[in-house]
Enzyme design. Structure first.
Site, PDB file in Angstrom:
ATOM      1  N   TYR A  97       0.605  -1.064   0.102  1.00 12.99           N
ATOM      2  CA  TYR A  97      -0.371  -0.094  -0.395  1.00 12.99           C
ATOM      3  C   TYR A  97       0.985   1.307   0.180  1.00 12.99           C
ATOM      4  CZ  TYR A  97      -4.089  -2.617   1.004  1.00 12.99           C
ATOM      5  OH  TYR A  97      -5.111  -3.574   0.952  1.00 12.99           O
TER       6      TYR A  97
ATOM      7  N   ARG B  17      -3.156 -11.755   3.032  1.00 17.22           N
ATOM      8  CA  ARG B  17      -4.695 -11.382   3.074  1.00 17.22           C
ATOM      9  C   ARG B  17      -4.818 -11.658   1.646  1.00 17.22           C
ATOM     10  NH1 ARG B  17      -8.490  -7.891   3.761  1.00 17.22           N
ATOM     11  NH2 ARG B  17      -9.424  -9.538   3.382  1.00 17.22           N
TER      12      ARG B  17
ATOM     13  N   HIS C  23      -7.030  -8.580  -2.925  1.00 15.17           N
ATOM     14  CA  HIS C  23      -9.163  -7.355  -2.203  1.00 15.17           C
ATOM     15  C   HIS C  23      -9.199  -5.974  -3.078  1.00 15.17           C
ATOM     16  CE1 HIS C  23      -6.629  -7.411   1.011  1.00 15.17           C
ATOM     17  NE2 HIS C  23      -7.268  -6.153   1.401  1.00 15.17           N
TER      18      HIS C  23
ATOM     19  N   HIS D  43     -10.413  -2.638  -1.557  1.00 19.03           N
ATOM     20  CA  HIS D  43     -11.891  -2.028  -0.454  1.00 19.03           C
ATOM     21  C   HIS D  43     -11.805  -0.697  -1.219  1.00 19.03           C
ATOM     22  CE1 HIS D  43      -8.613  -3.789   2.766  1.00 19.03           C
ATOM     23  NE2 HIS D  43      -8.433  -2.803   2.123  1.00 19.03           N
TER      24      HIS D  43
ATOM     25  N   TYR E  88      -1.226 -10.257   0.151  1.00 18.81           N
ATOM     26  CA  TYR E  88       0.238  -9.970   1.360  1.00 18.81           C
ATOM     27  C   TYR E  88      -0.052 -10.393   2.285  1.00 18.81           C
ATOM     28  CZ  TYR E  88      -3.379  -6.124   2.543  1.00 18.81           C
ATOM     29  OH  TYR E  88      -4.727  -5.993   3.123  1.00 18.81           O
TER      30      TYR E  88
HETATM   31 FE   LIG Z   1      -6.301  -4.600   2.031  1.00 17.14          FE
END
Ligand SMILES: [Fe+2]
Length: 195
Positions: free
Chosen positions: A31, A80, A83, A85, A70
């Site tokens: 991110y 995870r 995906h 958000h 990640y």
């Molecule tokens: Fe996330």
């Protein structure tokens, strides 16, 4: 990739002029956020977040980079799945959800996906072919805000009091206590935990 869909209320009415705020990890699972301490590679050509409004029929469309999975919990080796958000604001409410992808190996062990139970299918994008030569894949993700078939919403959203701290905030934020507001963290209590 392209993501399209329609935002509707539980009665089926389109949410017109709804604000969608989107953020996802880059191809490497990183991110662009001050609290992402993973050390993974950033993509100079990918900002990682954006906004779009629904049209009069509640439809939306955006383009983004296919996110990478990640390692969210290095301490227990939990990944995870990839995906995206999505925050949906319409009227006086704000809801935050995630679009998953079909057939991802980490879906089955994702705690939030497990919590959704049978409703998980509502949170998985449906692939479609796009004729646009600039887009390699498309996913349809319809969002229902409320009712029995509602899209699963993250904790702290909707009626629990989520709101915007300020239109100037570069990232979404949630109310964390009565009268208080903090920028939503991508991490849990430990600095190496991401959501
Ligand atoms: Fe996330």
């Amino acid at each position: 990739m392209e993501v399209t869909g329609t935002v509707r209320t539980e009665s089926g009415a389109p949410v017109r002029g709804g604000l969608l705020e989107i953020w996802n990890a880059n191809h490497f699972g990183r991110y662009r956020h001050i609290e992402d301490h993973s050390g993974l590679q950033l993509d100079d050509n990918f900002f990682g977040m954006g906004r779009v409004l629904t049209d009069d029929d509640g439809n939306y469309r955006f383009w983004t980079i296919s996110p990478g999975a990640y390692l969210a919990r290095p301490d227990i080796g939990r990944w995870r799945p990839k995906h995206i958000h999505i925050s949906v604001s319409g009227g006086s409410s704000r809801l935050v959800t995630q679009m998953y992808f079909p057939d991802e190996p980490n879906n089955a062990t994702d705690p939030m996906a497990i919590l959704m139970g049978d409703g998980f299918k509502h949170n998985v994008g449906k692939p479609y072919g796009t004729p646009d030569q600039n887009v390699d894949e498309g996913f349809r993700f319809d969002i229902v805000v409320g009712g029995r078939n509602a899209t699963f919403l993250n904790e702290g959203s909707g009626s629990k009091g989520s709101r915007y701290c300020s239109t100037l905030e570069p990232t979404p934020c949630i109310k964390i206590r009565s009268g208080g507001c903090a920028r939503r963290s991508l991490h849990g209590p430990a600095s190496n935990i991401r959501v």
